[in-house]
Write an enzyme that holds these catalytic residues in place. Structure first.
Site, short mmCIF file in Angstrom:
data_model
loop_
_atom_site.label_atom_id
_atom_site.label_comp_id
_atom_site.label_asym_id
_atom_site.label_seq_id
_atom_site.Cartn_x
_atom_site.Cartn_y
_atom_site.Cartn_z
N CYS A 1 0.84 -1.20 0.00
CA CYS A 1 0.00 0.00 0.00
C CYS A 1 0.88 1.25 0.00
CB CYS A 1 -0.99 -0.04 1.17
SG CYS A 1 -2.35 1.14 1.01
N HIS B 1 -3.78 -4.74 -1.03
CA HIS B 1 -3.55 -5.38 0.26
C HIS B 1 -3.58 -6.90 0.09
CE1 HIS B 1 -3.79 -1.87 2.98
NE2 HIS B 1 -4.57 -1.38 2.01
N GLU C 1 -3.01 -9.13 2.24
CA GLU C 1 -3.59 -9.74 3.43
C GLU C 1 -5.12 -9.71 3.40
OE1 GLU C 1 -3.39 -5.39 4.53
OE2 GLU C 1 -2.23 -6.79 3.30
#
Length: 213
Positions: free
Chosen positions: A82, A193, A195
């Site tokens: 990010c 992202h 994750e």
């Protein structure tokens, strides 16, 4: 092996750490200790929010010099996430103009205002949600991930790299050819992202853990 998620006070640190723990049995630590960061086998540079705040906190925690040294040394794999991707470049338009780490040539641009798609649909900024990523160059971190796979984004600014060799993935949004995956040498960075990006995001993190540049 130890994977250090660099804690300078910004970014989704623990979610990133949990996702890494899901794909590896190696030691994952969230730390701001310079000795622990230097001693780690792999590094993750997260970032979330305004780039002015991220750069400010990196300076306040006295980690900016260390991160610059590690980028220059190219001694171990580093994953930017990010704003951690944006900070690798020279300068961002955000907050009236912010100098960044200057590892890669290029800058960070704003998508703009009152955006409309080619179909006439009103586009929102920040760009938030799932979008396809076109793989621009081959890379070990793409292993097991199809070209055009969808990843989760939240951003109002995007990277514009100057050198084609540094671009590994692109996303088209609001007419911008956003360079959302970039890197050089032992450094790989993504605007999305991983994750939060389901199977393909976890696959990318697993590829990072196994990467031997």
């Amino acid at each position: 092996m130890t994977i250090a998620v660099i804690d300078y006070g910004m970014g989704n640190l623990h979610s990133v750490a949990k996702a890494l723990e899901h794909v590896t049995h190696e030691n994952v630590m969230v730390t701001r200790d310079p000795r622990s960061i230097r001693g780690a086998s792999r590094l993750v540079l997260p970032g979330q929010g305004a780039i002015r705040d991220c750069m400010g906190e990196l300076q306040r925690t006295e980690l900016e010099g260390l991160v610059k040294d590690l980028l220059e040394e190219q001694a171990k794999p580093l994953l930017g996430i990010c704003v951690g991707q944006q900070m690798l470049f020279e300068r961002s338009e955000e907050n009236g103009g912010i100098d960044c780490l200057g590892f890669l040539p290029g800058g960070v641009r704003h998508f703009g205002h009152k955006l409309v798609s080619p179909e006439g649909e009103r586009l929102k900024v920040p760009h938030m949600g799932w979008n396809r990523v076109t793989q621009h160059h081959a890379h070990p971190l793409w292993n097991g991930i199809e070209d055009g796979a969808r990843f989760y984004f939240v951003h109002s600014y995007y990277v514009e790299a100057l050198e084609d060799a540094d671009i590994f993935g692109k996303t088209d949004y609001a007419g911008a050819d956003a360079h959302v995956v970039t890197g050089r040498g032992t450094v790989f960075a993504v605007q999305f992202h991983p994750e939060k990006s389901a199977r393909d995001g976890l696959q990318l993190l697993e590829n990072f853990v196994n990467w031997a540049p």
